[in-house]
Design an enzyme around this catalytic site. Structure first.
Site, short mmCIF file in Angstrom:
data_model
loop_
_atom_site.label_atom_id
_atom_site.label_comp_id
_atom_site.label_asym_id
_atom_site.label_seq_id
_atom_site.Cartn_x
_atom_site.Cartn_y
_atom_site.Cartn_z
CG HIS A 234 -1.93 -1.03 1.31
ND1 HIS A 234 -2.18 -1.77 2.44
CD2 HIS A 234 -2.80 -1.47 0.38
CE1 HIS A 234 -3.16 -2.63 2.20
NE2 HIS A 234 -3.55 -2.47 0.94
CE LYS B 217 -22.42 -9.21 8.81
NZ LYS B 217 -22.33 -10.14 7.68
NE ARG C 10 -2.38 -7.53 -5.01
CZ ARG C 10 -3.23 -7.85 -4.05
NH1 ARG C 10 -2.81 -7.88 -2.81
NH2 ARG C 10 -4.48 -8.15 -4.30
CB SER D 104 -4.64 -6.54 4.02
OG SER D 104 -4.16 -5.29 3.66
#
Ligand SMILES: Cc1ncc(COP(=O)(O)O)c(C=O)c1O
Length: 569
Positions: A19, A43, A92, A130
């Site tokens: 990032h 969530k 990517r 991530s």
């Protein structure tokens, strides 16, 4: 030339080096890049939106044209809201392409003017996501080099906590609690960095460790006797009932009369409100003036709470970087460069916490003139206005011609050594004061009645104590700055007000594993037992804040410990 704003949307849970690589690339080709964290993407995220935002803000602090924000709903709607004409996305590998293509085409259908710009991260990040980082961290694998160090530390802590929780088999009640959904506004803010240091130092003291405290931001003097006597008399006389929300008429008159006598201002009772500390007055003022998406210009280094209070209101801070070599000077020209159509407010704090920098009356006037002409509010936090060592005591509240856009925030905390009493005030146009009172009427109500009586005694009584304390601070400042400068590798500007020195300790980075101001402050506390506050909380990464509101003997003890620790690195 058009000013191109791009958004870089994502969940950033957690931010990775991939990032950051993309942000660095994007910042070079766009005039402004907004890193936009999508709220409620998952969530049960690993990090709250507030935590992710705080990490990203720290990580992108070095880019002048990058800011961090959060959003809900459609990316195209958010892009329109911030006037963005481009969406930045990273590709990517081929596997990303299909999904990204669909997204880009759908966005183009929804908003034909919005372009998607794809960029490739550096090769070493082409497999990084991530999700993978979370997985590897959860299973105890090494994530070094994949995420920035602050993220690595946070991840280790978080996954450690989660594992421990798992081992302890949380009860159903605890399960429910951990799933409590907090409001977005509370997730936007972080606990105060200074309070965190105080808590850690307290913990060490409870273990019987002798800590020298340069962390606390409060006078070491006791409250003067005549002020204490007034509070005692108030109790004896049963002055213990509710008062008017914004303070008694007697107190409000004492506040504006004191200001008029000391600075030549001309406020009236309707333009004065008393609150539960300066921080409270500041909080109320910002909540009623700053709305979602408004921009607030904030000079760096800044006092820790400004940023979070603005964020709580939904505003975005636009950081004004100042030059240490110029004594962190802030000028109207520097402000002008950051003004946009969304600028709502400029926050000034002279003398400054943490740097001790003092703005000249000329610079202050110029900023106020510039802002007023553009309908921008100026909030002047004058909590340290009586601790000005430059010999030019000045309040922008005295600038009658610009009064309709000026807010003065004051406090009795530092001036009269009354931090625990909690009494602050605001001087501002009557409409603003009435808005602040409305908010106060639905939250705290009046400041404590007996404290109001003490405050009247402070403001109307003899003022010699203020000057005596100021003289003592000047002596302590000279002493601490001399001591700090004598430690090889420490550079320190001369603070012209408040009671903080802000030494630059960056020459120690790279020695013995030390990489940041947080490392220096953390090790000073744990290994040398000296509490200081790392600069990151104030928006700079090369400094620590040293409060010299303590005795000369204590200063010497702490300086000696700092010297032997720093020279051992
Ligand atoms: C710059 C600044 N503003 C405001 C405050 C708040 O002071 P209080 O709420 O005690 O009046 C502080 C306290 O440290 C401060 O440093």
């Amino acid at each position: 030339m058009t000013h191109v704003i791009a958004i870089y949307p994502g969940s950033f849970d957690p931010p990775t080096n991939g990032h950051l690589d993309l942000i660095a690339r994007g910042s070079k080709i766009f005039d402004e890049l907004v890193v936009a964290i999508l709220r409620n993407a998952e969530k049960r995220p690993l990090f709250s939106v507030g935590e992710r935002r705080a990490m990203l803000e720290r990580l992108t602090g070095g880019f002048n044209n990058v800011r961090v924000d959060t959003f809900d709903g459609l990316t195209v709607d958010y892009a329109a809201k911030v006037n963005a004409s481009a969406v930045l996305r990273g590709i990517r590998a081929l596997s990303d392409y299909e999904y990204e293509l669909q997204m880009a085409l759908m966005n183009r259908k929804l908003a034909p003017g919005l372009e998607t710009v794809f960029m490739m991260p550096a090769e070493q990040y082409s497999y990084l996501s991530s999700r993978l980082v979370r997985e590897v961290a959860r299973l105890g694998g090494s994530i070094a080099g994949l995420v920035p160090e602050i993220v690595e530390q946070k991840l280790k802590r978080e996954t450690g906590i989660r594992k421990k929780r798992g081992r302890e088999q949380m009860t159903a009640v605890a399960e429910t609690l951990s799933a409590v959904k907090f409001t977005d506004r509370i997730n936007r803010i972080e606990p105060s960095a200074t309070m965190a240091v105080v808590a850690e130092a307290d913990k060490l003291r409870q273990q019987g460790i002798d800590v020298v405290d340069f962390g606390a931001g409060e006078p070491h003097f006791p409250t003067p006797q005549h002020i204490k006597d007034a509070a005692i008399a108030a109790i004896q006389n049963n002055f213990t009932k509710y008062t008017a929300v914004g303070g008694t008429a007697e107190l409000r008159d004492a506040i504006f009369h004191r200001h008029a006598a000391d600075f030549g201002s001309d406020y009236r009772r309707e333009e004065t409100v008393a609150s539960v500390g300066g921080k409270h007055a500041l909080f109320n003022a910002i909540q009623i003036l700053v709305d979602h998406g408004d921009e607030v210009i904030l000079p760096v280094p800044y006092w820790v709470s400004f940023k979070d209070i603005v964020r709580y209101a939904g505003g975005n801070c636009v950081l004004l970087e100042s030059d240490e070599q110029q004594g962190f000077r802030v000028t109207a020209e520097m402000v002008a460069r950051l003004v946009t159509q969304r600028t709502r407010l400029i926050i000034l704090n002279s003398p400054s916490n943490p740097s001790g920098a003092v703005m000249s009356p000329e610079d202050l006037k110029e900023v106020v003139r510039f802002a007023t002409e553009r309908g921008i509010w100026v909030l002047s936090d004058e909590c340290y206005v009586y601790l000005n060592y430059s010999g030019e005591k000045f309040s922008i509240g005295s600038l009658q011609e610009y009064r309709e856009r000026i807010l003065v925030i004051g406090s009795l905390s530092k001036t009269y050594a009354m931090t625990g009493w909690r009494l602050g005030y605001a001087l501002a146009p009557a409409a603003v004061i009435s808005g602040m009172q409305k908010l106060q009427s639905q939250s705290t109500s009046n400041p404590t009645s007996i404290v109001q009586k003490a405050a009247v005694a402070a403001l109307n009584g003899p003022q010699e104590c203020v000057e005596q304390m100021r003289q003592e601070y000047i002596r302590l400042r000279d002493h601490v700055v001399e001591g700090l400068r004598s430690i090889p590798g420490v550079a320190c500007t001369l603070p012209m007000g408040a009671f903080y020195a802000y030494p630059n300790i960056s020459s120690f980075f790279g020695r013995d594993g030390v990489k940041s101001a947080s490392d220096v402050a953390g090790r000073l506390l744990r290994e040398a037992h000296v509490a200081t506050v790392p600069g990151e909380g104030f928006g700079t990464s090369d400094h620590i804040r040293v409060s010299y509101a303590t005795s000369e003997k204590e200063l010497d003890r702490g300086l000696e410990r700092m010297r032997s620790f720093l020279t051992s690195l």
